[in-house]
Design a protein around this motif. Structure first.
Motif, PDB file in Angstrom:
ATOM      1  N   GLN A 161      28.011 -28.869 -61.842  1.00  0.00           N
ATOM      2  CA  GLN A 161      29.041 -29.881 -61.681  1.00  0.00           C
ATOM      3  C   GLN A 161      30.412 -29.224 -61.785  1.00  0.00           C
ATOM      4  O   GLN A 161      30.610 -28.318 -62.589  1.00  0.00           O
ATOM      5  CB  GLN A 161      28.911 -30.942 -62.768  1.00  0.00           C
ATOM      6  CG  GLN A 161      29.928 -32.057 -62.666  1.00  0.00           C
ATOM      7  CD  GLN A 161      30.009 -32.876 -63.933  1.00  0.00           C
ATOM      8  OE1 GLN A 161      30.225 -32.328 -65.006  1.00  0.00           O
ATOM      9  NE2 GLN A 161      29.812 -34.165 -63.808  1.00  0.00           N
ATOM     10  N   THR A 162      31.352 -29.704 -60.975  1.00  0.00           N
ATOM     11  CA  THR A 162      32.723 -29.227 -61.059  1.00  0.00           C
ATOM     12  C   THR A 162      33.672 -30.419 -61.000  1.00  0.00           C
ATOM     13  O   THR A 162      33.406 -31.385 -60.298  1.00  0.00           O
ATOM     14  CB  THR A 162      33.076 -28.230 -59.940  1.00  0.00           C
ATOM     15  OG1 THR A 162      34.413 -27.770 -60.137  1.00  0.00           O
ATOM     16  CG2 THR A 162      32.945 -28.838 -58.567  1.00  0.00           C
ATOM     17  N   ALA A 163      34.741 -30.341 -61.752  1.00  0.00           N
ATOM     18  CA  ALA A 163      35.769 -31.382 -61.706  1.00  0.00           C
ATOM     19  C   ALA A 163      36.982 -30.895 -60.923  1.00  0.00           C
ATOM     20  O   ALA A 163      37.720 -31.682 -60.347  1.00  0.00           O
ATOM     21  CB  ALA A 163      36.182 -31.787 -63.115  1.00  0.00           C
ATOM     22  N   ASP A 164      37.168 -29.569 -60.881  1.00  0.00           N
ATOM     23  CA  ASP A 164      38.369 -29.030 -60.257  1.00  0.00           C
ATOM     24  C   ASP A 164      38.086 -28.103 -59.070  1.00  0.00           C
ATOM     25  O   ASP A 164      39.008 -27.583 -58.458  1.00  0.00           O
ATOM     26  CB  ASP A 164      39.208 -28.287 -61.295  1.00  0.00           C
ATOM     27  CG  ASP A 164      38.470 -27.108 -61.924  1.00  0.00           C
ATOM     28  OD1 ASP A 164      37.364 -26.751 -61.458  1.00  0.00           O
ATOM     29  OD2 ASP A 164      39.000 -26.545 -62.899  1.00  0.00           O
ATOM     30  N   GLY A 165      36.815 -27.881 -58.756  1.00  0.00           N
ATOM     31  CA  GLY A 165      36.461 -26.997 -57.652  1.00  0.00           C
ATOM     32  C   GLY A 165      36.546 -25.520 -57.984  1.00  0.00           C
ATOM     33  O   GLY A 165      36.296 -24.678 -57.139  1.00  0.00           O
ATOM     34  N   LYS A 166      36.891 -25.184 -59.232  1.00  0.00           N
ATOM     35  CA  LYS A 166      37.040 -23.792 -59.654  1.00  0.00           C
ATOM     36  C   LYS A 166      36.081 -23.414 -60.774  1.00  0.00           C
ATOM     37  O   LYS A 166      35.581 -22.300 -60.813  1.00  0.00           O
ATOM     38  CB  LYS A 166      38.476 -23.530 -60.120  1.00  0.00           C
ATOM     39  CG  LYS A 166      39.506 -23.743 -59.033  1.00  0.00           C
ATOM     40  CD  LYS A 166      40.908 -23.584 -59.573  1.00  0.00           C
ATOM     41  CE  LYS A 166      41.933 -23.957 -58.512  1.00  0.00           C
ATOM     42  NZ  LYS A 166      43.294 -23.952 -59.033  1.00  0.00           N
ATOM     43  N   THR A 167      35.881 -24.315 -61.699  1.00  0.00           N
ATOM     44  CA  THR A 167      34.967 -24.050 -62.812  1.00  0.00           C
ATOM     45  C   THR A 167      33.748 -24.959 -62.676  1.00  0.00           C
ATOM     46  O   THR A 167      33.860 -26.095 -62.218  1.00  0.00           O
ATOM     47  CB  THR A 167      35.647 -24.304 -64.171  1.00  0.00           C
ATOM     48  OG1 THR A 167      36.128 -25.649 -64.212  1.00  0.00           O
ATOM     49  CG2 THR A 167      36.808 -23.347 -64.381  1.00  0.00           C
ATOM     50  N   TYR A 168      32.610 -24.424 -63.077  1.00  0.00           N
ATOM     51  CA  TYR A 168      31.344 -25.148 -62.937  1.00  0.00           C
ATOM     52  C   TYR A 168      30.595 -25.121 -64.255  1.00  0.00           C
ATOM     53  O   TYR A 168      30.718 -24.183 -65.036  1.00  0.00           O
ATOM     54  CB  TYR A 168      30.476 -24.490 -61.854  1.00  0.00           C
ATOM     55  CG  TYR A 168      31.088 -24.573 -60.486  1.00  0.00           C
ATOM     56  CD1 TYR A 168      30.746 -25.604 -59.634  1.00  0.00           C
ATOM     57  CD2 TYR A 168      32.014 -23.629 -60.064  1.00  0.00           C
ATOM     58  CE1 TYR A 168      31.315 -25.698 -58.374  1.00  0.00           C
ATOM     59  CE2 TYR A 168      32.591 -23.706 -58.800  1.00  0.00           C
ATOM     60  CZ  TYR A 168      32.229 -24.748 -57.966  1.00  0.00           C
ATOM     61  OH  TYR A 168      32.796 -24.830 -56.727  1.00  0.00           O
ATOM     62  N   ARG A 169      29.813 -26.171 -64.468  1.00  0.00           N
ATOM     63  CA  ARG A 169      28.918 -26.177 -65.625  1.00  0.00           C
ATOM     64  C   ARG A 169      27.555 -26.682 -65.177  1.00  0.00           C
ATOM     65  O   ARG A 169      27.451 -27.576 -64.335  1.00  0.00           O
ATOM     66  CB  ARG A 169      29.469 -27.016 -66.768  1.00  0.00           C
ATOM     67  CG  ARG A 169      29.617 -28.486 -66.468  1.00  0.00           C
ATOM     68  CD  ARG A 169      30.175 -29.224 -67.667  1.00  0.00           C
ATOM     69  NE  ARG A 169      30.291 -30.647 -67.389  1.00  0.00           N
ATOM     70  CZ  ARG A 169      30.479 -31.568 -68.297  1.00  0.00           C
ATOM     71  NH1 ARG A 169      30.600 -31.228 -69.560  1.00  0.00           N
ATOM     72  NH2 ARG A 169      30.573 -32.828 -67.964  1.00  0.00           N
TER      73      ARG A 169
END
Length: 77
Positions: A19-27
């Motif tokens: 999942q990403t909220a900002d398109g740069k970091t993922y979890r």
């Protein structure tokens, strides 16, 4: 995969999505797909409705809702 007493698929959980909220970091988060309202589609019993839900520590987040209206399979193109 989870099935009810009638043998209908009513959901599954997977660990293979990020999942990403900002398109740069993922979890990496588990997600589930509760399925419901099973009915006959051309002789095959399938769920007519379902959801896609992230299972995050802060709570469940639905990111998709689906309604199956029609289906075709093994179709020659």
């Amino acid at each position: 995969l989870t099935f009810d007493d009638a043998g209908d698929l009513v959901g599954f959980v997977s660990q293979d999505r990020s999942q990403t909220a900002d398109g740069k970091t993922y979890r990496q988060l588990p997600w589930s797909t509760p399925l419901r309202d099973h009915r006959d589609f051309a002789g095959v019993r399938l769920p007519a409705r379902g959801d896609a839900i992230w299972l995050a520590q802060e709570g469940e987040v639905a990111y998709g809702r689906f309604d199956l209206e029609d289906i075709a399979y093994n179709v020659d193109r």
